[in-house]
Write a protein that holds these residues in place. Structure first.
Motif, PDB file in Angstrom:
ATOM      1  N   ARG A 186      28.907  -3.025 -40.243  1.00  0.00           N
ATOM      2  CA  ARG A 186      28.245  -2.548 -41.466  1.00  0.00           C
ATOM      3  C   ARG A 186      26.795  -2.130 -41.218  1.00  0.00           C
ATOM      4  O   ARG A 186      26.240  -1.331 -41.980  1.00  0.00           O
ATOM      5  CB  ARG A 186      28.293  -3.614 -42.558  1.00  0.00           C
ATOM      6  N   GLU A 187      26.179  -2.649 -40.154  1.00  0.00           N
ATOM      7  CA  GLU A 187      24.783  -2.313 -39.853  1.00  0.00           C
ATOM      8  C   GLU A 187      24.649  -0.999 -39.085  1.00  0.00           C
ATOM      9  O   GLU A 187      23.546  -0.470 -38.935  1.00  0.00           O
ATOM     10  CB  GLU A 187      24.140  -3.460 -39.057  1.00  0.00           C
ATOM     11  N   LEU A 188      25.761  -0.444 -38.631  1.00  0.00           N
ATOM     12  CA  LEU A 188      25.722   0.782 -37.831  1.00  0.00           C
ATOM     13  C   LEU A 188      25.638   2.030 -38.701  1.00  0.00           C
ATOM     14  O   LEU A 188      26.114   2.051 -39.831  1.00  0.00           O
ATOM     15  CB  LEU A 188      26.983   0.896 -36.969  1.00  0.00           C
ATOM     16  N   ASP A 189      25.076   3.075 -38.115  1.00  0.00           N
ATOM     17  CA  ASP A 189      25.146   4.406 -38.706  1.00  0.00           C
ATOM     18  C   ASP A 189      26.348   5.158 -38.135  1.00  0.00           C
ATOM     19  O   ASP A 189      27.038   5.872 -38.859  1.00  0.00           O
ATOM     20  CB  ASP A 189      23.857   5.181 -38.430  1.00  0.00           C
ATOM     21  N   VAL A 190      26.576   4.982 -36.840  1.00  0.00           N
ATOM     22  CA  VAL A 190      27.670   5.677 -36.166  1.00  0.00           C
ATOM     23  C   VAL A 190      28.337   4.728 -35.180  1.00  0.00           C
ATOM     24  O   VAL A 190      27.668   3.979 -34.469  1.00  0.00           O
ATOM     25  CB  VAL A 190      27.160   6.936 -35.420  1.00  0.00           C
ATOM     26  N   LEU A 191      29.664   4.784 -35.147  1.00  0.00           N
ATOM     27  CA  LEU A 191      30.470   4.046 -34.172  1.00  0.00           C
ATOM     28  C   LEU A 191      31.287   5.050 -33.376  1.00  0.00           C
ATOM     29  O   LEU A 191      31.973   5.897 -33.957  1.00  0.00           O
ATOM     30  CB  LEU A 191      31.426   3.078 -34.877  1.00  0.00           C
ATOM     31  N   VAL A 192      31.197   4.963 -32.053  1.00  0.00           N
ATOM     32  CA  VAL A 192      32.109   5.700 -31.175  1.00  0.00           C
ATOM     33  C   VAL A 192      33.154   4.679 -30.766  1.00  0.00           C
ATOM     34  O   VAL A 192      32.851   3.727 -30.050  1.00  0.00           O
ATOM     35  CB  VAL A 192      31.384   6.301 -29.953  1.00  0.00           C
ATOM     36  N   ASP A 193      34.376   4.858 -31.271  1.00  0.00           N
ATOM     37  CA  ASP A 193      35.370   3.784 -31.141  1.00  0.00           C
ATOM     38  C   ASP A 193      36.512   4.129 -30.201  1.00  0.00           C
ATOM     39  O   ASP A 193      36.752   5.285 -29.877  1.00  0.00           O
ATOM     40  CB  ASP A 193      35.908   3.386 -32.518  1.00  0.00           C
ATOM     41  N   GLY A 194      37.212   3.076 -29.806  1.00  0.00           N
ATOM     42  CA  GLY A 194      38.424   3.196 -29.003  1.00  0.00           C
ATOM     43  C   GLY A 194      38.169   3.023 -27.527  1.00  0.00           C
ATOM     44  O   GLY A 194      37.079   3.311 -27.019  1.00  0.00           O
ATOM     45  N   PRO A 195      39.189   2.558 -26.822  1.00  0.00           N
ATOM     46  CA  PRO A 195      39.038   2.356 -25.384  1.00  0.00           C
ATOM     47  C   PRO A 195      38.934   3.675 -24.639  1.00  0.00           C
ATOM     48  O   PRO A 195      39.427   4.708 -25.107  1.00  0.00           O
ATOM     49  CB  PRO A 195      40.328   1.616 -25.002  1.00  0.00           C
ATOM     50  N   PHE A 196      38.273   3.641 -23.487  1.00  0.00           N
ATOM     51  CA  PHE A 196      38.279   4.798 -22.599  1.00  0.00           C
ATOM     52  C   PHE A 196      39.661   4.887 -21.971  1.00  0.00           C
ATOM     53  O   PHE A 196      40.164   3.912 -21.412  1.00  0.00           O
ATOM     54  CB  PHE A 196      37.220   4.651 -21.506  1.00  0.00           C
ATOM     55  N   LEU A 197      40.289   6.049 -22.100  1.00  0.00           N
ATOM     56  CA  LEU A 197      41.603   6.281 -21.501  1.00  0.00           C
ATOM     57  C   LEU A 197      41.456   7.331 -20.414  1.00  0.00           C
ATOM     58  O   LEU A 197      41.163   8.503 -20.699  1.00  0.00           O
ATOM     59  CB  LEU A 197      42.612   6.737 -22.556  1.00  0.00           C
ATOM     60  N   LEU A 198      41.661   6.917 -19.181  1.00  0.00           N
ATOM     61  CA  LEU A 198      41.463   7.795 -18.031  1.00  0.00           C
ATOM     62  C   LEU A 198      42.292   9.065 -18.146  1.00  0.00           C
ATOM     63  O   LEU A 198      41.812  10.162 -17.835  1.00  0.00           O
ATOM     64  CB  LEU A 198      41.791   7.029 -16.741  1.00  0.00           C
ATOM     65  N   GLU A 199      43.532   8.944 -18.646  1.00  0.00           N
ATOM     66  CA  GLU A 199      44.398  10.121 -18.758  1.00  0.00           C
ATOM     67  C   GLU A 199      43.933  11.092 -19.849  1.00  0.00           C
ATOM     68  O   GLU A 199      44.392  12.232 -19.898  1.00  0.00           O
ATOM     69  CB  GLU A 199      45.864   9.714 -18.990  1.00  0.00           C
ATOM     70  N   GLN A 200      42.994  10.656 -20.701  1.00  0.00           N
ATOM     71  CA  GLN A 200      42.433  11.542 -21.732  1.00  0.00           C
ATOM     72  C   GLN A 200      40.955  11.829 -21.491  1.00  0.00           C
ATOM     73  O   GLN A 200      40.256  12.307 -22.379  1.00  0.00           O
ATOM     74  CB  GLN A 200      42.628  10.925 -23.125  1.00  0.00           C
ATOM     75  N   ARG A 201      40.499  11.572 -20.271  1.00  0.00           N
ATOM     76  CA  ARG A 201      39.088  11.782 -19.915  1.00  0.00           C
ATOM     77  C   ARG A 201      38.673  13.222 -20.208  1.00  0.00           C
ATOM     78  O   ARG A 201      39.440  14.163 -19.992  1.00  0.00           O
ATOM     79  CB  ARG A 201      38.887  11.489 -18.437  1.00  0.00           C
TER      80      ARG A 201
END
Length: 162
Positions: A116-131
């Protein structure tokens, strides 16, 4: 707060000049992670949140705080204190997380408070096959750049418009 490093004037972790904190510790351990040295929760070094806040505010050109990792939501109390210090001083707050927005909504009370304190969240795991190197502020195509205030108001994840 256990951290791996800080960067005073990052231009790749969100818009403008960012004070980026790379927290130490990450249980996601995504294959191909560009910060694998941050995975070990016992690594890095301890720093008082107040010290980090002073460093963040020492540059009048700083536009915002970015919490990166490691996994900021594995140290939610400390990250929350730093995020509040940023907001109290007119800075915006971004965070990267291997968790999704939806997972964090169901997380611990401390994780929910940090979200709730964030302005922006970059979410989700890094997926090498979708790099990808073509999308701003993310490492793989599955990751989303989410406006938290808009998402909280809408009751669903709302992507940040460039």
């Amino acid at each position: 707060m256990r951290i791996a490093a800080t960067v005073q004037d990052s231009i790749v972790d969100g818009p403008g000049f960012r004070f980026t904190v790379f927290v130490q510790g990450c249980t996601h351990r995504c294959p191909g992670c560009h910060n694998p040295e941050t995975h070990d929760a016992a690594g890095g070094s301890e720093h008082p949140v107040e010290e980090l806040a002073e460093r963040m505010l020492s540059n009048p050109l700083t536009d915002g705080l970015t919490l990166s990792g490691g996994e900021p939501f594995e140290q939610p109390e400390e990250c929350l204190m730093l995020a509040r210090a940023a907001h109290e001083n007119g800075l915006n707050v971004w965070s990267y997380s291997g968790y999704t927005y939806e997972q964090l909504l169901q997380g611990t009370p401390a994780q929910q408070a940090l979200l709730r304190e964030l302005d922006v969240l970059v979410d989700g795991p890094f997926l090498l096959e979708q790099r990808t190197l073509s999308l701003p502020w993310r490492g793989s195509r599955n990751q989303r750049v989410i406006s938290i205030p808009e998402s909280m108001a809408a009751g669903r994840a709302v992507l940040r418009q460039p």
